[in-house]
Each structure stands twice: as C-alpha cells, then as structure tokens.
Write an enzyme that holds these catalytic residues in place. Structure first.
Site: not given
Ligand code: PH2
Ligand code: MG
Ligand code: MG
Length: 184
Positions: A106, A94, A103, A108
């Site tokens: 990711d 990343r 990207r 989250d």
C-alpha cells in the site's frame, strides 16, 4: 515553499508505505527502490512493525515506513504521482477488493508540497494521516517539521497519539538514505 522545499528545489512528497501479506519488509524495500527512481530521496524512515488498524480480525502485523521524496518534474502533480504509486502497487500484486483488507503493498500519498484536493479519488493532505500512529511515528522520525492541513507539526501530533501498536525494528527502509530532513 517551506525551507525544506527551497533546499531541494521543488515540492516534497510524503509517501506512506505499508504491507502485511507475503514478505512485507521485502515488498517495502523493493517499493522504496522503485520510488527512488521517481525523484530524489530526501529522507526515509526505518521499518516499523505495527498492529493492524481496522479491517478484518486476525490479520498479520503490518510493516510501515515513510519516505520523503522530491519528485522529478513528470511526477510533480498529485494526480501523476498517484498514478505512479498505483502502478507500483499493481506491479507488486495488489488486490483491491476489500477496503482495509490485508495487502502486499500500500503506497499512500500523504502530501505533496502545499497541494490540496478536496474530494474524489485523492484527498490531500491525507485526511486520516494525523490520526494514524503507523503513519505519524515514521513521518515524525524523518520529517519532524512536516505540517498537517491545520498547521500542526508531525512531532507535536505524535505526542498526542496512542503509540502502543507501533514498534521500531531498527532496520532501514532504504539503506544509505538520509534518516531525517536537515531543515524544516
Ligand atoms: N493500513 C490500512 C488499515 N490499517 N494498519 C496498519 N498497522 N498499517 C497500515 O498501513 C494500515 C492499517 C489502510 O490502508
Ligand atoms: Mg493505506
Ligand atoms: Mg492506499
């Protein structure tokens, strides 16, 4: 604790996975296997193909998915779990130079039990999750009774979102993982 958390003996984490560079499905599946080593996988959505929201024009489509994880004790605080997620992003290559840029991975943290954080690097529950169909559609599929900070259920939130950019692929994020939480 919610009924779901009582059943698993600890707080449940909701992790949203996304990628739109390289081989996104492969990256998401590899990340899911790595996340599974942080605790017990309670539920995992299928992979979704989604239109990019924000960021530069002309980006490739995203793949998105959601995993519900009961983290093992070392990862039961938001800060520690976030560190582990960031380490997996870095290991996947990343590059964080551009906000909302394309990207390779990711991860989250959407919520961890009833933990709340008001400011700083980590705001919990994630402040924009409920606006994002690419998070809420997979989340509602695997934990319809998840509740946002305002107490709204995931399945109710999805009813009010524009779902046009979100398409199910029919392919699993983590083959063999439960598709949905049994309770809550
Ligand atoms: N993530 C973003 C910005 N836009 N769009 C889609 N479809 N999926 C994402 O995961 C995503 C996005 C910022 O993290
Ligand atoms: Mg994100
Ligand atoms: Mg992120």
């Amino acid at each position: 604790m919610t009924p779901a958390e009582e059943a698993t003996g600890g707080p449940l984490a909701v992790v949203a996975l996304g990628a739109n560079l390289g081989d996104p499905e492969r990256a998401l599946r590899a990340a899911a296997r790595a996340l599974a080593r942080l605790g017990a996988v309670v539920a995992a959505s299928e992979l979704y193909r989604t239109q990019p929201v924000g960021g530069p024009p002309g980006q490739p489509l995203y793949r998105n998915a959601v995993m519900v994880l009961a983290p093992a004790p070392p990862w039961r605080t938001p800060e520690r779990l976030l560190r582990a997620l960031l380490a997996l992003e870095v290991a996947a290559g990343r590059d964080r130079r551009e906000r909302w840029g394309p990207r390779v991975l990711d991860l989250d943290l959407i919520s961890l039990g009833a933990e709340t954080r008001a400011a700083g690097e980590l705001v919990l529950p994630h402040p924009r999750a409920a606006e994002r169909a690419f998070v809420m559609v997979p989340l509602a599929s695997c934990w319809p009774g998840w509740r946002d900070a305002a107490g709204r259920r995931a399945d109710a939130i999805v009813q009010r979102l524009d779902l046009r950019g979100v398409e199910a692929t029919g392919r699993a994020l983590l083959p063999g993982a439960p598709a949905m939480l049994a309770v809550g």
